[in-house]
Design a protein around this motif. Sequence first.
Motif, short mmCIF file in Angstrom:
data_model
loop_
_atom_site.label_atom_id
_atom_site.label_comp_id
_atom_site.label_asym_id
_atom_site.label_seq_id
_atom_site.Cartn_x
_atom_site.Cartn_y
_atom_site.Cartn_z
N GLU A 114 0.83 -1.21 0.00
CA GLU A 114 0.00 0.00 0.00
C GLU A 114 0.86 1.26 0.00
O GLU A 114 0.52 2.25 -0.66
CB GLU A 114 -0.92 -0.01 1.22
CG GLU A 114 -1.96 -1.11 1.20
CD GLU A 114 -1.51 -2.39 1.90
OE1 GLU A 114 -2.36 -3.17 2.35
OE2 GLU A 114 -0.28 -2.62 1.99
N ASP A 121 0.84 4.33 -2.85
CA ASP A 121 0.13 5.49 -2.29
C ASP A 121 0.59 6.76 -3.00
O ASP A 121 1.75 7.14 -2.90
CB ASP A 121 0.42 5.59 -0.79
CG ASP A 121 -0.31 6.73 -0.11
OD1 ASP A 121 -0.89 7.58 -0.81
OD2 ASP A 121 -0.28 6.79 1.14
N ASP A 138 -4.00 -5.58 -3.39
CA ASP A 138 -3.81 -4.66 -2.28
C ASP A 138 -3.20 -3.33 -2.70
O ASP A 138 -2.83 -2.52 -1.85
CB ASP A 138 -2.92 -5.30 -1.20
CG ASP A 138 -3.62 -6.43 -0.47
OD1 ASP A 138 -4.87 -6.46 -0.51
OD2 ASP A 138 -2.94 -7.28 0.12
N GLU A 181 -2.98 0.49 -3.98
CA GLU A 181 -3.79 1.69 -3.73
C GLU A 181 -3.87 2.62 -4.93
O GLU A 181 -4.55 3.64 -4.89
CB GLU A 181 -3.23 2.44 -2.52
CG GLU A 181 -3.41 1.71 -1.20
CD GLU A 181 -4.87 1.52 -0.83
OE1 GLU A 181 -5.68 2.41 -1.13
OE2 GLU A 181 -5.21 0.48 -0.26
N SER A 182 -3.15 2.30 -5.98
CA SER A 182 -3.23 3.04 -7.25
C SER A 182 -2.70 2.10 -8.32
O SER A 182 -2.36 0.95 -8.04
CB SER A 182 -2.42 4.34 -7.19
OG SER A 182 -1.03 4.06 -7.12
N LYS A 206 -6.49 7.20 -2.87
CA LYS A 206 -6.21 5.78 -2.64
C LYS A 206 -7.48 4.97 -2.91
O LYS A 206 -8.56 5.37 -2.50
CB LYS A 206 -5.73 5.55 -1.21
CG LYS A 206 -4.39 6.19 -0.89
CD LYS A 206 -4.05 6.07 0.58
CE LYS A 206 -3.83 4.62 0.99
NZ LYS A 206 -3.48 4.51 2.42
N ASN A 260 -8.60 2.35 -1.62
CA ASN A 260 -9.33 1.82 -0.46
C ASN A 260 -10.31 2.85 0.12
O ASN A 260 -11.29 2.47 0.77
CB ASN A 260 -8.37 1.35 0.62
CG ASN A 260 -8.91 0.14 1.37
OD1 ASN A 260 -9.46 -0.78 0.78
ND2 ASN A 260 -8.78 0.15 2.69
N GLU A 263 -9.29 5.08 6.09
CA GLU A 263 -9.36 3.80 5.37
C GLU A 263 -8.30 2.83 5.88
O GLU A 263 -8.40 1.63 5.68
CB GLU A 263 -9.22 4.02 3.87
CG GLU A 263 -7.80 4.20 3.34
CD GLU A 263 -7.19 5.55 3.64
OE1 GLU A 263 -6.00 5.74 3.35
OE2 GLU A 263 -7.91 6.42 4.17
#
Length: 368
Positions: free
Chosen positions: A39, A43, A67, A69-70, A191, A193, A344
């Motif tokens: 993550e 990020d 998992d 985030e981008s 992100k 999430n 998050e």
Amino acid sequence: MKRYLLLSDGTVFEGKPLGASGTTVGEVVFNTGMTGYQEILTDPSYAGQIVLLTYPLIGNYGINEDDFESDRIQPTGLVVREACDVPSNWRATKSIHQLLLERGTVSIQGLDTRLITKRIRSAGVTMGAICDDLDAGKEALAAAQGYDETDFVYGVSTNAPYKWGREGREGMGETDEAGRVRLAVLDCGLKFNILRRFYKSGCRPIIFPATTSAEEILSWKPDGILLSPGPGDPRRLGPVVETVKGLLGKRPMFGICLGNQLLCHAIGGETYKLKFGHRGSNHPVKDLLTGKVTITSQNHGYAVDPVSLEGTGAEVTQLNLNDGTVEGIRIKDLDANSIQYHPEAAPGPWDSRPYFSEFVERMRAVRS
């Protein structure tokens, strides 16, 4: 083969190669989280930075893209004590070295990360370079633009609007599900999430580039506005602040991390740079309205100046118990509030997840 971490003050640390070969430059920061390297690597708030992870073994549970985030690696480089070559996890598809190599990310291992962290805590964050050749590293570092002089948000924001649904990213033409409130998201370094949590709470997120005007966002008739996290100095984001001003008071508004700082600037407040920032999953925050203390996940290098909020109509609602910095504000008359940390929590504790459902209920109340 040797690889080097070179700091702007001339200090050189010798280590071993990790990821791609070459030279990379960025602001050197540290993160104290024990888990969550996937993550962290994806990020957007880490754009323009070389991230040092303080936990000594990184990569032991491997890499899986579920998992992320981008859609890309965001830091310019990674510094670790030891990278695990043989990960053990049923979800893993590759090692951290393989990921960094595939994505062309120049990184380094084998350094005394505790020593470097203590140096950053004493002297403050600094520009640095990871390189295979010291002369090339010195040249790149000398030519690099300072972190505080760069606008990173426009490079990490989405290029075009899109909607978020059950399976993730969707086109703007996709129909909305019945019963869901519409959440307009100003993407300054979002992100995934955050979108997942809001979707699970009953939202239909509609994501807009950071350059979108307030008029265009409001034309989609959202029930609420989210100001996303993101990288860099908020004082450089004058056009985005103007957009926030145009949205204030029109719909319920919630800001996260950089979104907290943008809300501060929109009402006439100021921000300042922290000596070494807050980056980790164990920061205690006290809610001044309830007295409750939560453990939070954080990633930011700037903070709100509480004195600058005097006379703006905003009140400080939360404080960091480590250093007393502002962790949340609200403007009751405009139905707007924000927090400086990441509810998050990817990675991190889930103490702050109720903020998603609480904001959804605020939107539903206004909608009805």
